[in-house]
Design a protein around this motif. Sequence first.
Motif, PDB file in Angstrom:
ATOM      1  N   ILE A  11      35.031  42.377 157.991  1.00 28.40           N
ATOM      2  CA  ILE A  11      34.418  43.265 158.984  1.00 28.40           C
ATOM      3  C   ILE A  11      32.954  42.897 159.201  1.00 28.40           C
ATOM      4  CG2 ILE A  11      33.738  45.656 159.490  1.00 28.40           C
ATOM      5  CD1 ILE A  11      36.260  46.517 157.847  1.00 28.40           C
ATOM      6  N   ILE A  12      32.241  42.668 158.115  1.00 30.80           N
ATOM      7  CA  ILE A  12      30.817  42.313 158.201  1.00 30.80           C
ATOM      8  C   ILE A  12      30.629  40.991 158.942  1.00 30.80           C
ATOM      9  CG2 ILE A  12      28.800  41.593 156.845  1.00 30.80           C
ATOM     10  CD1 ILE A  12      29.748  43.646 154.696  1.00 30.80           C
ATOM     11  N   MET A  13      31.411  39.986 158.576  1.00 35.77           N
ATOM     12  CA  MET A  13      31.265  38.662 159.185  1.00 35.77           C
ATOM     13  C   MET A  13      31.548  38.694 160.688  1.00 35.77           C
ATOM     14  SD  MET A  13      33.073  36.396 156.176  1.00 35.77           S
ATOM     15  CE  MET A  13      33.145  34.886 157.113  1.00 35.77           C
ATOM     16  N   LYS A  14      32.648  39.318 161.074  1.00 30.06           N
ATOM     17  CA  LYS A  14      32.996  39.379 162.497  1.00 30.06           C
ATOM     18  C   LYS A  14      32.000  40.246 163.273  1.00 30.06           C
ATOM     19  CE  LYS A  14      35.975  37.665 164.179  1.00 30.06           C
ATOM     20  NZ  LYS A  14      36.050  36.292 164.763  1.00 30.06           N
ATOM     21  N   SER A  15      31.583  41.336 162.654  1.00 27.49           N
ATOM     22  CA  SER A  15      30.620  42.227 163.317  1.00 27.49           C
ATOM     23  C   SER A  15      29.275  41.541 163.496  1.00 27.49           C
ATOM     24  CB  SER A  15      30.451  43.516 162.513  1.00 27.49           C
ATOM     25  OG  SER A  15      31.665  44.222 162.436  1.00 27.49           O
ATOM     26  N   ALA A  16      28.887  40.732 162.528  1.00 34.03           N
ATOM     27  CA  ALA A  16      27.614  40.006 162.629  1.00 34.03           C
ATOM     28  C   ALA A  16      27.611  39.119 163.866  1.00 34.03           C
ATOM     29  CB  ALA A  16      27.382  39.177 161.369  1.00 34.03           C
ATOM     30  N   GLY A  42      40.865  51.913 159.180  1.00 32.18           N
ATOM     31  CA  GLY A  42      40.530  50.852 158.228  1.00 32.18           C
ATOM     32  C   GLY A  42      39.040  50.547 158.217  1.00 32.18           C
ATOM     33  N   ILE A  43      38.435  50.602 159.400  1.00 26.88           N
ATOM     34  CA  ILE A  43      36.981  50.388 159.492  1.00 26.88           C
ATOM     35  C   ILE A  43      36.255  51.497 158.730  1.00 26.88           C
ATOM     36  CG2 ILE A  43      34.983  50.277 161.035  1.00 26.88           C
ATOM     37  CD1 ILE A  43      36.733  47.867 161.493  1.00 26.88           C
ATOM     38  N   TYR A  44      36.661  52.751 158.995  1.00 28.22           N
ATOM     39  CA  TYR A  44      35.985  53.893 158.377  1.00 28.22           C
ATOM     40  C   TYR A  44      36.292  54.019 156.883  1.00 28.22           C
ATOM     41  CZ  TYR A  44      34.003  55.674 162.695  1.00 28.22           C
ATOM     42  OH  TYR A  44      33.242  55.822 163.839  1.00 28.22           O
ATOM     43  N   ARG A  45      37.304  53.321 156.418  1.00 28.44           N
ATOM     44  CA  ARG A  45      37.572  53.295 154.987  1.00 28.44           C
ATOM     45  C   ARG A  45      36.466  52.533 154.247  1.00 28.44           C
ATOM     46  NH1 ARG A  45      42.540  51.183 155.149  1.00 28.44           N
ATOM     47  NH2 ARG A  45      43.396  53.218 155.680  1.00 28.44           N
ATOM     48  N   HIS A  46      35.810  51.629 154.966  1.00 29.24           N
ATOM     49  CA  HIS A  46      34.781  50.780 154.353  1.00 29.24           C
ATOM     50  C   HIS A  46      33.368  51.123 154.801  1.00 29.24           C
ATOM     51  CE1 HIS A  46      37.699  48.046 152.519  1.00 29.24           C
ATOM     52  NE2 HIS A  46      38.410  48.208 153.626  1.00 29.24           N
ATOM     53  N   PHE A  47      33.224  51.726 155.973  1.00 27.10           N
ATOM     54  CA  PHE A  47      31.894  52.026 156.519  1.00 27.10           C
ATOM     55  C   PHE A  47      31.871  53.429 157.099  1.00 27.10           C
ATOM     56  CE2 PHE A  47      32.481  47.448 156.772  1.00 27.10           C
ATOM     57  CZ  PHE A  47      31.324  46.981 156.162  1.00 27.10           C
ATOM     58  N   ALA A  48      30.761  54.117 156.898  1.00 28.73           N
ATOM     59  CA  ALA A  48      30.637  55.495 157.377  1.00 28.73           C
ATOM     60  C   ALA A  48      30.327  55.561 158.866  1.00 28.73           C
ATOM     61  CB  ALA A  48      29.556  56.220 156.587  1.00 28.73           C
ATOM     62  N   SER A  49      29.727  54.498 159.411  1.00 26.16           N
ATOM     63  CA  SER A  49      29.291  54.550 160.809  1.00 26.16           C
ATOM     64  C   SER A  49      29.040  53.150 161.351  1.00 26.16           C
ATOM     65  CB  SER A  49      27.995  55.361 160.919  1.00 26.16           C
ATOM     66  OG  SER A  49      26.953  54.691 160.215  1.00 26.16           O
ATOM     67  N   LYS A  50      28.854  53.079 162.657  1.00 27.66           N
ATOM     68  CA  LYS A  50      28.475  51.820 163.309  1.00 27.66           C
ATOM     69  C   LYS A  50      27.117  51.346 162.778  1.00 27.66           C
ATOM     70  CE  LYS A  50      26.981  50.219 167.851  1.00 27.66           C
ATOM     71  NZ  LYS A  50      26.818  50.574 169.268  1.00 27.66           N
ATOM     72  N   ASP A  51      26.217  52.291 162.515  1.00 23.71           N
ATOM     73  CA  ASP A  51      24.905  51.949 161.967  1.00 23.71           C
ATOM     74  C   ASP A  51      25.034  51.187 160.655  1.00 23.71           C
ATOM     75  OD1 ASP A  51      23.445  53.032 163.979  1.00 23.71           O
ATOM     76  OD2 ASP A  51      22.441  54.551 162.778  1.00 23.71           O
ATOM     77  N   GLU A  52      25.881  51.679 159.789  1.00 24.15           N
ATOM     78  CA  GLU A  52      26.057  51.031 158.488  1.00 24.15           C
ATOM     79  C   GLU A  52      26.612  49.615 158.652  1.00 24.15           C
ATOM     80  OE1 GLU A  52      28.411  51.622 154.242  1.00 24.15           O
ATOM     81  OE2 GLU A  52      28.339  53.302 155.657  1.00 24.15           O
ATOM     82  N   ILE A  53      27.550  49.456 159.571  1.00 22.12           N
ATOM     83  CA  ILE A  53      28.098  48.121 159.845  1.00 22.12           C
ATOM     84  C   ILE A  53      26.988  47.201 160.372  1.00 22.12           C
ATOM     85  CG2 ILE A  53      29.761  46.776 161.180  1.00 22.12           C
ATOM     86  CD1 ILE A  53      31.472  49.341 161.382  1.00 22.12           C
ATOM     87  N   ALA A  54      26.193  47.722 161.297  1.00 26.60           N
ATOM     88  CA  ALA A  54      25.135  46.909 161.918  1.00 26.60           C
ATOM     89  C   ALA A  54      24.122  46.427 160.886  1.00 26.60           C
ATOM     90  CB  ALA A  54      24.433  47.714 163.008  1.00 26.60           C
ATOM     91  N   LEU A  55      23.739  47.293 159.971  1.00 32.35           N
ATOM     92  CA  LEU A  55      22.762  46.921 158.949  1.00 32.35           C
ATOM     93  C   LEU A  55      23.319  45.852 158.013  1.00 32.35           C
ATOM     94  CD1 LEU A  55      21.419  50.514 158.209  1.00 32.35           C
ATOM     95  CD2 LEU A  55      20.154  48.664 159.338  1.00 32.35           C
TER      96      LEU A  55
END
Length: 199
Positions: A11-16, A42-55
């Motif tokens: 998720i992190i790699m693709k989102s980056a 599945g996304i929310y199982r690992h991250f609380a928000s779009k902000d957290e993914i972005a960081l």
Amino acid sequence: MKKGDRTRKHIIMKSAEIFNQRGYAGTSLNDIIADTGIKKGGIYRHFASKDEIALEAYNYAASMVASKFSEAVDQEQSASGKLLSFFRVYENVVNDPPFIGGCPMQNTAVESDDTHLELCGQARQGMHNFLDMMKSIIRDGIQAGELKEDLDVDALASFAFSLLEGGILLSKLDGDNKHMLMNKKIFSSYLQECCLKIS
């Protein structure tokens, strides 16, 4: 690596990649779902928000570029060679950037300047990290007698980094690497004519 850890990293790699190409505002959760192939739950199982993914995504992208810089620097012996190696990493920024979408620090800084303080803070920290890396190279060059003792370390690092980031911006905007190549040539001449200690 456990399956959950692999999923999180995916998720992190693709989102980056998405954030670095489309920006924070231009990227939706649906974009992340589409590009990762992972459902919303599945996304929310690992991250609380779009902000957290972005960081997390920014940290990943910045670390990839930092790794390319470190590799390039490690291949050089002289301080001037090490400083110029930063430009070599981005000399084909239009067709083959070290990270898809260009410079993560620059992209994030421009977009988040007035809109996302936490992302802006991360970009600022990235800038300071790269400047510190350059300053360390310059200090080592002075200590080794390669660079003039009276050099303003902060000013030279700022000048080098400004030429680098300006070259990236202009080359990306113009769709032509000539701006990066010109800046690299100018900086090389500056180092030879002004910075190298003549014995």
